[in-house]
Design an enzyme around this catalytic site. Structure first.
Site, mmCIF file in Angstrom:
data_model
loop_
_atom_site.group_PDB
_atom_site.id
_atom_site.type_symbol
_atom_site.label_atom_id
_atom_site.label_comp_id
_atom_site.label_asym_id
_atom_site.label_seq_id
_atom_site.Cartn_x
_atom_site.Cartn_y
_atom_site.Cartn_z
ATOM 1 N N ASP A 1 92.968 118.191 21.742
ATOM 2 C CA ASP A 1 93.794 119.379 21.586
ATOM 3 C C ASP A 1 94.562 119.550 22.894
ATOM 4 O OD1 ASP A 1 94.569 121.937 20.404
ATOM 5 O OD2 ASP A 1 92.635 121.847 19.369
ATOM 6 N N ASP B 1 98.799 122.527 20.227
ATOM 7 C CA ASP B 1 98.542 123.903 19.824
ATOM 8 C C ASP B 1 99.820 124.744 19.864
ATOM 9 O OD1 ASP B 1 96.196 125.857 19.459
ATOM 10 O OD2 ASP B 1 97.248 126.801 21.121
ATOM 11 N N GLU C 1 100.660 121.795 15.611
ATOM 12 C CA GLU C 1 100.300 123.014 14.867
ATOM 13 C C GLU C 1 101.576 123.807 14.630
ATOM 14 O OE1 GLU C 1 97.257 126.803 15.080
ATOM 15 O OE2 GLU C 1 98.464 126.372 16.827
ATOM 16 N N HIS D 1 89.469 125.888 12.368
ATOM 17 C CA HIS D 1 88.674 126.883 13.082
ATOM 18 C C HIS D 1 89.313 128.269 13.116
ATOM 19 C CE1 HIS D 1 91.733 125.455 15.717
ATOM 20 N NE2 HIS D 1 91.465 126.400 16.596
ATOM 21 N N ASP D 2 90.459 128.422 12.491
ATOM 22 C CA ASP D 2 91.168 129.708 12.520
ATOM 23 C C ASP D 2 91.174 130.426 11.178
ATOM 24 O OD1 ASP D 2 91.902 129.439 15.201
ATOM 25 O OD2 ASP D 2 93.726 128.333 14.704
HETATM 26 C C1 GLC Z 1 95.959 128.134 17.978
HETATM 27 C C2 GLC Z 1 94.486 127.801 17.905
HETATM 28 C C3 GLC Z 1 93.707 129.086 17.943
HETATM 29 C C4 GLC Z 1 93.975 129.777 19.269
HETATM 30 C C5 GLC Z 1 95.463 129.964 19.467
HETATM 31 C C6 GLC Z 1 95.768 130.284 20.889
HETATM 32 O O1 GLC Z 1 96.416 128.828 16.883
HETATM 33 O O2 GLC Z 1 94.235 127.044 16.765
HETATM 34 O O3 GLC Z 1 92.331 128.874 17.804
HETATM 35 O O4 GLC Z 1 93.331 131.020 19.308
HETATM 36 O O5 GLC Z 1 96.218 128.809 19.178
HETATM 37 O O6 GLC Z 1 95.607 129.136 21.684
#
Ligand code: GLC
Length: 532
Positions: A100, A202, A265, A327-328
């Protein structure tokens, strides 16, 4: 399709949330040696690539997504030597390792931010986004943070606000500053030189913000991508003009190395999502397609529409990808139910494109109700009903103490799911009808079949609106997948000349010849059928 597909086109990616996969040292938090000890499981399952959520030094305000040093590992997880060993052992097993990469923000404890906040004249001041207050003394504009409240934090020492689209401990970097970009590309090279096979980037679509700091409009329409930010449209904070040039720059760093993958992402409606492939396919290799997770309607027609719109929107030669969860967001088994979770696995692993599996979904792991006193997620501070801790609980390996995740008696960072005595790797690997064995069978078939990895996709027109049927074809191999999204038996009349032979049912209890002109699916059943 290129003559020689890249590994990230034929591989299946598995997301590990390191805090929750395997704890070797007994502190109740997963670690790198733990992951190392489970590589053989992943190979047994049929996984080819692992994506690790952040393992870097971090105060853990957002569980590693707040990074205080991009080129090291957090001692909780292990050392750089542990990381090198993991890379080596993964590669020995022909497993790729993806990290990541969190470029939108650092931790407020990162030395860059410490310098930036030291004085208005510090050379690193412009590495972050600082602004004077509005005339009334309040924040410069109405931008809302994803975790709630204003996205601006007042700094008493230098008397300006800094921007943080997530937690106040996650100040946003200024990606318009070439020094920031150069430092962040050095981070990529640091890991690429160590042998990392690529990155999941991310919040890629959020890297630039409007320079005029214009107010975001209030949200009036609720679309399928409104996963996190519920209060307002991201008109001036997301997907800004200029973002694609930055995406290209990131890609060009990776392209200096052999066959490294760039996963992004991106939560945007489909036409804007696919723009992240880049006009010349010089952007992300795989802008993550989370539509099955963000669109909460689990019905055959809704799923069919998502697939067809996505397939139609993809630029020529762009490679698709599919995600059921991460995980979100709530786990797939909790969103669609235990029985439909099998349909979801068959769908994910038989569509055209690279699938990303979230750890534990192969067991049908469900969200765990976490009592308020045990919640950690910063999002829960503002929205207690929406804590992401629920989908981040420890992996269920055995029916023994601590589900085999940690040594007996250790205190776990999050509780184990109550169903761990049945939903665990040990028990399900001995049950030929389990969802684990279904996942493994799907992965085995996928690996050996060019129509599943490389073949074309075509929805089959048929009249039963409760079921989805589609064809995957490559050279002479033709597979038919048909899925029943309901809890009652359904008959599908397939307009096909060929005869069919069932290779796999989601219930793991039937194979062999079948009647395609009136094909009966049981409640919650999906079948993978070979045509000849
Ligand atoms: C992304 C991650 C998430 C995190 C956010 C801030 O969306 O997947 O878990 O809280 O970024 O880094």
């Amino acid at each position: 399709m290129a003559q020689h597909p890249s590994w990230w086109q034929t591989n299946v990616i598995y997301q590990i949330y390191p805090r929750s996969f395997q704890d070797e040292n007994g502190d109740g938090i997963g670690d790198l040696p733990g992951i190392l000890s489970r590589l053989d499981y992943l190979r047994w399952l049929g996984i080819d690539a692992i994506w690790l959520s952040p393992i870097y030094p971090s105060p853990m305000a957002d569980f590693g997504y707040d990074i205080s040093d991009y080129t090291n590992t957090h001692p909780l997880f292990g050392t750089l030597a542990d990381m090198d060993k993991l890379i080596e052992e993964a590669h020995k097993r022909d497993l790729k390792l993806i990290l990541d990469y969190v470029p939108n923000h650092t931790s407020d404890e990162h030395p860059w931010f410490q310098q930036s906040r030291a004085s208005r004249s510090n050379p690193r001041r412009s590495w972050y986004l600082w602004s004077d207050s509005a005339p009334d003394g309040g924040p410069p504009n109405n931008w809302a943070g994803f975790f709630g409240g204003s996205a601006w934090q007042w700094d008493t020492k230098t008397e300006q606000y800094y921007l943080h689209m997530f937690d106040a401990k996650q100040p946003d970097l200024n990606w318009r500053n070439p020094e920031v970009r150069s430092a962040m590309y050095d981070v990529l090279r640091f890991w690429l030189d160590r042998g990392i096979d690529g990155f999941r980037v991310d919040a890629l679509w959020m890297l630039l913000k409007d320079e005029q700091l214009r107010d975001n409009p209030a949200r009036t329409v609720w679309g399928p991508c409104d996963l996190l930010n519920k209060l307002q449209e991201g008109q001036y904070t997301e997907d800004q003009p200029g973002i694609h040039a930055i995406v290209r720059e990131i890609r060009s760093v990776l392209d200096k190395y052999k066959e490294r993958v760039f996963i992004g992402e991106v939560y945007l409606p489909v036409h804007r999502l696919v723009a992240y492939y880049g006009e010349m396919l010089d952007g992300a290799h795989l802008p993550l397609n989370c539509q099955f997770a963000t669109n909460r309607v689990w019905e055959a027609q809704a799923i069919k529409q998502i697939i067809e719109e996505y397939e139609a929107a993809l630029p020529a030669q762009a490679w698709p990808n599919w995600v059921l969860g991460n995980h979100d967001m709530p786990r797939i088994a909790s969103r669609v139910g235990r029985e439909q979770a099998r349909i979801a696995q068959m769908l994910l692993l038989t569509l055209r494109g690279t699938p990303t599996c979230y750890y534990g979904d192969e067991l049908g792991m469900e969200d765990v109700d976490i009592p308020p006193s045990l919640r950690h997620d910063p999002q829960a501070k503002y929205d207690p009903d929406n804590t992401r801790d629920r989908e981040r609980t420890p992996m269920q390996w055995t029916k023994g103490p601590n589900a085999g995740f940690s040594i007996p008696g250790s205190h776990l960072w999050l509780p184990i799911a109550p169903d761990y005595q049945t939903a665990n790797v040990e028990s399900q690997s001995q049950d030929p009808h389990s969802i684990l064995m279904l996942t493994r069978a799907l992965l085995t078939l996928r690996r050996s079949s060019s129509s599943l990895t490389l073949g074309s996709y075509r929805t089959l027109a048929q009249e039963n609106i409760n079921c989805l049927a589609y064809l995957r074809e490559h050279e002479h191999q033709r597979y038919l997948i048909t899925l029943n999204f309901t809890d009652t038996g359904q008959t599908v009349h397939m307009p096909l000349e060929e005869s069919g032979s069932i290779l796999l049912s989601t219930q793991m209890d039937r194979v062999g010849n079948c009647n395609l002109s009136a094909f009966n699916l049981r409640a919650h059943e999906g079948c993978l059928i070979e045509l000849s």
